[in-house]
Design a protein around this motif. Sequence first.
Motif, PDB file in Angstrom:
ATOM      1  N   GLU A  64       0.772  -1.206  -0.001  1.00 57.95           N
ATOM      2  CA  GLU A  64       0.185  -0.026   0.139  1.00 57.95           C
ATOM      3  C   GLU A  64       0.805   1.273  -0.018  1.00 57.95           C
ATOM      4  O   GLU A  64       0.465   2.465  -0.511  1.00 57.95           O
ATOM      5  N   VAL A 112       2.312   1.493  -3.433  1.00 58.81           N
ATOM      6  CA  VAL A 112       1.441   2.235  -4.331  1.00 58.81           C
ATOM      7  C   VAL A 112       1.188   3.652  -4.012  1.00 58.81           C
ATOM      8  O   VAL A 112       0.965   4.360  -5.031  1.00 58.81           O
ATOM      9  N   SER A 113       1.094   4.009  -3.044  1.00 58.00           N
ATOM     10  CA  SER A 113       0.807   5.472  -2.797  1.00 58.00           C
ATOM     11  C   SER A 113       1.910   6.341  -3.173  1.00 58.00           C
ATOM     12  O   SER A 113       1.867   7.494  -3.521  1.00 58.00           O
ATOM     13  N   GLU A 121       1.546   6.884  -6.884  1.00 56.25           N
ATOM     14  CA  GLU A 121       0.421   7.404  -7.241  1.00 56.25           C
ATOM     15  C   GLU A 121       0.728   9.077  -6.858  1.00 56.25           C
ATOM     16  O   GLU A 121       0.464  10.026  -7.706  1.00 56.25           O
ATOM     17  N   LEU A 178      -6.718   9.609  -6.114  1.00 61.91           N
ATOM     18  CA  LEU A 178      -7.093   8.657  -5.506  1.00 61.91           C
ATOM     19  C   LEU A 178      -8.799   8.547  -5.759  1.00 61.91           C
ATOM     20  O   LEU A 178      -9.549   9.229  -5.235  1.00 61.91           O
ATOM     21  N   THR A 206     -10.332   5.162  -5.649  1.00 62.88           N
ATOM     22  CA  THR A 206     -10.612   4.155  -4.791  1.00 62.88           C
ATOM     23  C   THR A 206      -9.709   3.840  -3.707  1.00 62.88           C
ATOM     24  O   THR A 206      -8.600   3.900  -3.921  1.00 62.88           O
ATOM     25  N   LYS A 207     -10.176   3.071  -2.620  1.00 59.62           N
ATOM     26  CA  LYS A 207      -9.292   2.686  -1.633  1.00 59.62           C
ATOM     27  C   LYS A 207      -9.046   1.297  -1.828  1.00 59.62           C
ATOM     28  O   LYS A 207      -8.114   0.790  -1.100  1.00 59.62           O
ATOM     29  N   LEU A 228      -7.038  -1.831  -2.900  1.00 56.07           N
ATOM     30  CA  LEU A 228      -5.585  -1.966  -3.261  1.00 56.07           C
ATOM     31  C   LEU A 228      -5.726  -2.440  -4.591  1.00 56.07           C
ATOM     32  O   LEU A 228      -4.671  -2.187  -5.580  1.00 56.07           O
ATOM     33  N   GLU A 252      -7.620  -2.575  -7.311  1.00 56.35           N
ATOM     34  CA  GLU A 252      -8.107  -1.651  -8.263  1.00 56.35           C
ATOM     35  C   GLU A 252      -6.801  -0.478  -8.450  1.00 56.35           C
ATOM     36  O   GLU A 252      -6.560  -0.056  -9.605  1.00 56.35           O
ATOM     37  N   ARG A 253      -6.183  -0.270  -7.366  1.00 54.56           N
ATOM     38  CA  ARG A 253      -5.304   0.997  -7.541  1.00 54.56           C
ATOM     39  C   ARG A 253      -4.025   0.432  -8.031  1.00 54.56           C
ATOM     40  O   ARG A 253      -3.474   1.039  -9.282  1.00 54.56           O
ATOM     41  N   ASN A 294      -4.869   0.648 -11.778  1.00 56.79           N
ATOM     42  CA  ASN A 294      -4.854   1.760 -12.052  1.00 56.79           C
ATOM     43  C   ASN A 294      -3.578   2.190 -12.699  1.00 56.79           C
ATOM     44  O   ASN A 294      -3.321   2.769 -13.652  1.00 56.79           O
TER      45      ASN A 294
END
Length: 466
Positions: free
Chosen positions: A45, A48-49, A52, A59, A61-62, A64, A66-67, A70
């Motif tokens: 996480e 990924v943050s 991003e 952001l 969606t929360k 993970l 899907e992130r 994306n």
Amino acid sequence: MQEKITDLVLSLKLSNEIQESYITGLEFITANPDYALQKFREIVEMLVSMLEKKNHLELVTKNLQERIKNLSVCQIISNPLQNQLHEIRKLGNKAVHYSNENSNGGSFIKERKQILTEKAFEARKCLISAFENVYFSIYGCIAAKETEAVAAGQQEFKDLIYSALMTDCYKTKLNAGVMCESIYNEIYADSPLIVSESLALQLKGIENHAIQFYDSACSMSANFDLQFRLGSDLKDKEKIIQNKSDVEALFRFASLSLGKEGLIDKTLSLNRLKSSAERGFVPAQAFLGTYYYAEGEYSHAISYLIKAGDQEEPLALRYLFYYYSEGKACDTNIEKALSFLLRGMELGNADCEALLGIEYHKGSLVDKNDIKARELLEKSIIAGSIIGKNYMILHFNNLAKKVAGEASKFGESLLKIIEERKPKPFRAEGKIPPNSLCPCGSKLKYKKCCKNGVSKKGSEIHLPWI
């Protein structure tokens, strides 16, 4: 560019927070692989943050999964990195929060620990590659020609406890609590069905140590000195703890202390759990949802379970299945209930796989199919599901009926022994004077003993094992 660096140095090059979580994961990788897997998933996480933020992605969606998807769609990460992040995420879903209901069968607990230890080392190897790829994605170059993995599983219980007692670092206190809880679960798993008084006291003591370490972590992470400098009123320290403490510390304190009558005030535990959940800690949301479901507060339960379920929390997905299948909270919706199990299985959760196997064996929500049931249960057991293991032993293999049969035989034998030992009324063949000693041998007068058909002899029955 350096020729060689360690994975610890590489994690630090990404961020201090990532290194701290990575070190914790390595320390617990053999002592508590569940916790190590959770930490490795948290690192995904964070990675990924970072990606991003670096690429100014909003952001949306929360979730993970899907992130990560994306990031790939936006061509920010390569297919190999996407696969690595997904793999660690899935392995992290295999971790669970221990509870007493899951601690049945000491041998399987050990087997499960071995399974998860292997998964944790697998996740660690994958994570090192992810570190390298994320570093290249952010900085446009490689950190070193070679990354060397340091020795893992170094956490020694006595050293950690000593450090926790001597330090004012809340993270060390938190880790000591996790270690105590791990030891508690291992001893509990090996304990017999009926524990001795000394073992019960030992378990209670270890559990109390864990709670106290978690409580200290809550207080220390609130940083009262800083809050005072910022002008906060320290009269209500508990309010500051709930608002400012580390959310994991709040959750672990509450999840372990909630329901411990006479030890911790239930309201205090529940408020800390609510605070952790409201501040976005997903395991707390799932745990609070299960608590409300058990208490029959279904409107609160569904709210937290959905929040946690949207974040791929396996415990929440399990209870969403119960919510829509048991008919307690709402009218049954079998299709919706099963969709949560299937979602959990997609995420790699063995318990959800076990529950679907159980349903195929029961034949109430789906058409009965013992072949599918056995296949799913065996797969879940290989993956470490205690739910699957217990059901296979107790129900699928008809052990419950065998046990009930043996209990019935024991009950019949006991009744027979008692019946044989019941005092038999003495029957006189001739008339006996009322004031004479009773022939039954009770040393009482006949009129106060067998004259009325009731013998006092042997009125106390002593079974040989009591």
